[in-house]
Design an enzyme around this catalytic site. Structure first.
Site, PDB file in Angstrom:
ATOM      1  N   ARG A  23     -14.666  94.984  -4.143  1.00 48.63           N
ATOM      2  CA  ARG A  23     -14.179  96.218  -4.775  1.00 48.63           C
ATOM      3  C   ARG A  23     -14.144  97.373  -3.785  1.00 48.63           C
ATOM      4  O   ARG A  23     -13.200  98.155  -3.771  1.00 48.63           O
ATOM      5  CB  ARG A  23     -15.042  96.590  -5.981  1.00 48.63           C
ATOM      6  CG  ARG A  23     -14.930  95.599  -7.122  1.00 48.63           C
ATOM      7  CD  ARG A  23     -15.881  95.941  -8.239  1.00 48.63           C
ATOM      8  NE  ARG A  23     -17.246  95.917  -7.726  1.00 48.63           N
ATOM      9  CZ  ARG A  23     -18.282  96.479  -8.322  1.00 48.63           C
ATOM     10  NH1 ARG A  23     -18.133  97.147  -9.454  1.00 48.63           N
ATOM     11  NH2 ARG A  23     -19.484  96.394  -7.804  1.00 48.63           N
ATOM     12  N   ASN A  41     -15.561  94.574 -11.548  1.00 45.30           N
ATOM     13  CA  ASN A  41     -16.014  93.205 -11.753  1.00 45.30           C
ATOM     14  C   ASN A  41     -15.820  92.869 -13.225  1.00 45.30           C
ATOM     15  O   ASN A  41     -16.012  93.720 -14.093  1.00 45.30           O
ATOM     16  CB  ASN A  41     -17.497  93.060 -11.409  1.00 45.30           C
ATOM     17  CG  ASN A  41     -17.745  93.000  -9.925  1.00 45.30           C
ATOM     18  OD1 ASN A  41     -16.849  92.743  -9.130  1.00 45.30           O
ATOM     19  ND2 ASN A  41     -18.981  93.245  -9.528  1.00 45.30           N
TER      20      ASN A  41
END
Length: 120
Positions: A23, A41
């Site tokens: 990320r 996530n």
């Protein structure tokens, strides 16, 4: 400022993409390209997100999601959905949404030396 030629899509990246700073690297890449949206996530072990921007930069980001990711990630596949052209941007920037199955804050800043423990 009039906005035109903005494209958007949702994505989901499968493989070893959690716990490998995926990320954070996606955030950096999106910001470098001037894209807006988010990533997070998922509870399924994937990284999901939404990107919007000019078509050329969107193509670069899609290729990055398919083939590059973070240095420790292992991408099996990426699914893109809800691809469309928009009249205007829906987001002011690109950000990381909080992890739905963790109870700690996500540090969104670039270059923050105090957040190396983030499990992206």
């Amino acid at each position: 400022m009039a906005t035109h030629n903005v494209h958007s899509c949702e994505f989901e990246v499968f493989g070893r993409v959690q716990g490998v700073n995926f990320r954070r690297h996606a955030l950096r890449k999106a910001k470098t390209l001037g894209l807006r949206g988010w990533c997070m996530n998922s509870s399924r072990g994937t990284v999901k997100g939404y990107i919007e921007g000019r078509p050329a930069e969107m193509d670069v980001m899609k290729e990055w999601l398919r083939t590059t990711g973070s240095p420790l990630s292992s991408i099996e596949k990426v699914e893109f959905s809800s691809q469309r052209e928009r009249d205007r941007y829906g987001y002011a920037n690109f950000h990381i949404k909080p992890d739905p199955h963790e109870n700690r804050p996500v540090h969104e800043g670039l270059g923050s030396s105090s957040s190396h423990h983030d499990s992206n």
